[in-house]
Design an enzyme around this catalytic site. Structure first.
Site, PDB file in Angstrom:
ATOM      1  N   HIS A 143       0.854  -1.182   0.000  1.00  0.00           N
ATOM      2  CA  HIS A 143       0.000   0.000   0.000  1.00  0.00           C
ATOM      3  C   HIS A 143       0.895   1.238   0.000  1.00  0.00           C
ATOM      4  CE1 HIS A 143      -3.653  -2.261   0.548  1.00  0.00           C
ATOM      5  NE2 HIS A 143      -3.171  -2.852   1.640  1.00  0.00           N
TER       6      HIS A 143
ATOM      7  N   CYS B 179      -0.523   2.220  -4.597  1.00  0.00           N
ATOM      8  CA  CYS B 179      -1.281   3.451  -4.814  1.00  0.00           C
ATOM      9  C   CYS B 179      -0.358   4.652  -4.628  1.00  0.00           C
ATOM     10  CB  CYS B 179      -2.442   3.546  -3.832  1.00  0.00           C
ATOM     11  SG  CYS B 179      -3.728   2.303  -4.097  1.00  0.00           S
TER      12      CYS B 179
END
Length: 231
Positions: free
Chosen positions: A76, A119
């Site tokens: 992430h 991301c």
């Protein structure tokens, strides 16, 4: 590339369903392309840096010639940062510096490719009508010295500020597309990445019932064409 090809994959699998599918695909790709590949699962933020430093030290300690290094970073993230298994953040720039021309002698003037599946923000792209834009290339040649940050390729799964998409069973669309292109085509790596970008841009993704668009971002300081397929 006549020398050793080395790859390091650092992947956070915690709360990232589909990560194992990406790891399997990458393993197949590196095997086909003749890379010595190492995988580390679920590193903490500090271990991201420590594993890269170990990778750098092992490369500089080798007695044989090293042609190229790949580093795959998956987890992430937000813009400029990657989240470790411990939920803490590490700066991507700190990771990138480990193998630059100043800090890794064996890879000085050799291609260093970073694949970042993470991301880079919270924005979602619904897509826009097709339009044209311009691409400008600037080439500089130096004969006596080499800049600190040349011969590096950063490939992000999405553009700045946007999220990256990952299927809980099939893996991330970015990694799966990249592996398919790299394993089945023989152009230079920038041409391969152009094909990856084309395929991703044409794909229609659906999230929470809404159409989404996504494309990778490529940042290159390579001075030569890089071919991965072996003859």
């Amino acid at each position: 590339m006549s020398g050793a090809r080395l790859a390091l994959t650092l992947c956070v699998t915690k709360a990232r369903e589909g990560s194992e599918a990406d790891l399997d695909a990458l393993e197949s790709m590196f095997q086909q392309l003749g890379f010595e590949s190492t995988v580390k699962r679920d590193p903490t933020a500090q271990q991201f840096l420590e594993e890269l430093e170990k990778f750098q030290q092992a490369i500089d300690a080798r007695e044989d010639f090293v042609s190229c290094a790949f580093v795959v970073l998956m987890g992430h993230g937000l813009e400029g940062r990657l989240k470790g298994e411990d939920e803490k953040m590490v700066k991507l720039e700190d990771l990138f510096q480990v193998l630059n021309n100043k800090n890794c002698w064996a890879l000085r003037a050799k291609p260093k490719v970073y694949i970042v599946q993470a991301c880079r923000g919270e924005q979602r792209d619904p897509g826009e009508p097709v339009g044209g834009d311009n691409l400008v290339m600037i080439s500089k040649i130096t004969t006596e010295t080499i800049p600190t940050y040349t011969d590096t390729l950063h490939v992000y799964s999405t553009v700045e500020g946007h999220i990256a998409y990952r299927h809980k069973e099939e893996g991330s669309y970015f990694i799966q597309t990249l592996v398919d292109v790299f394993m089945n085509r023989r152009e230079s790596i920038l041409e391969l990445l152009t094909e990856v970008t084309r395929r991703m841009a044409e794909a229609e993704l659906v999230q929470e019932g809404k159409p989404r668009k996504v494309n990778p971002e490529i940042q290159s300081t390579l001075r030569k064409r890089l071919y991965l397929q072996q003859n």
